[in-house]
Design an enzyme around this catalytic site. Sequence first.
Site, PDB file in Angstrom:
ATOM      1  N   GLY A  27     -77.009   1.256 -77.930  1.00  0.00           N
ATOM      2  CA  GLY A  27     -77.393   0.381 -76.910  1.00  0.00           C
ATOM      3  C   GLY A  27     -78.605  -0.372 -77.328  1.00  0.00           C
ATOM      4  O   GLY A  27     -78.831   0.097 -78.602  1.00  0.00           O
ATOM      5  N   HIS A  33     -76.068  -4.270 -85.325  1.00  0.00           N
ATOM      6  CA  HIS A  33     -74.468  -3.418 -84.909  1.00  0.00           C
ATOM      7  C   HIS A  33     -73.268  -4.280 -84.194  1.00  0.00           C
ATOM      8  O   HIS A  33     -72.435  -4.248 -84.403  1.00  0.00           O
ATOM      9  CB  HIS A  33     -75.077  -2.864 -83.086  1.00  0.00           C
ATOM     10  N   ARG A 184     -85.413  -0.102 -82.602  1.00  0.00           N
ATOM     11  CA  ARG A 184     -86.984   0.487 -82.603  1.00  0.00           C
ATOM     12  C   ARG A 184     -88.085  -0.272 -83.005  1.00  0.00           C
ATOM     13  O   ARG A 184     -89.352  -0.497 -82.665  1.00  0.00           O
ATOM     14  CB  ARG A 184     -87.044   1.684 -83.254  1.00  0.00           C
TER      15      ARG A 184
END
Length: 279
Positions: A27, A33, A184
Amino acid sequence: MQIIHTIAELRAALAGQTATTCVPTMGNLHEGHLALVRQAAALGGPVVATIFVNRLQFLPHEDFDRYPRTLQRDAELLRGAGCDIVFAPDERELYPEPQVYKVAPPAALADILEGEFRPGFFTGVCTVVLKLLQIVQPAQAVFGRKDYQQLQVIEGMARQFALPTRIVAGDTVRAADGLALSSRNGFLSDSERAEAPALARTLATLAAAARDGVKPLAALETEALQTLRQRGWAPDYLTVRRRADLLAPSDDERRAGVPLVALGAARLGSTRLIDNLEF
Ligand code: PAF
């Protein structure tokens, strides 16, 4: 697009499907992604994106608790990228009892680089990926090259366990300044975000210097580590490896053009970033 939280519902939704592609994620999605999801959608069958923050792959001092859980936003992004099903189990669903059966990847591959600095990481990754693939039973699963070692470990697992799932690699997506997209990156302050592309630049400099095979690799790697340290980073490793097995190349192999990859992991403030560059 359906959002499904239980294994039973997912199995019912996928009954009879033979061409599913799975995109496992934790997620907090970004364009990297979504590129994997678009790649999955282009394969034709239904696309299942899994969202599960896997406790087994975090060390006690790592950011499991602060890892952002952003299901609503993730689901909207996934819908736009062509995802058909979001499988977002909670911990009780995926680990209803302590997960004592685990996949132990080989130390030669899993205890180096990321595995040296994050002991047990790849056991946690393999265990959850095997479990997710058992649940989704996809024909293909897509993983990003950004997590270069993870991709190799998973490819090895799929091969050695004769999994009926083909592992497909997706390219790293970068910001305009070269920073590899990562969940991150959201932890970086403005000044850290401005500094962050130095990791990719240092890997590119290391790769360029490593190819001619003149200077010893160890000296080049030390220079790269110093470059980042002087800029305020705390690097774990910056190194050149053979793509095939992530072991160090000989000087002759460097000169002979054996396929290589520069890999790095470094902490900027409290955020640990990784990147790699094939050459
Ligand atoms: O790359 C990730 O996001 C995770 O390691 C994965 C493959 C989803 C397993 O938790």
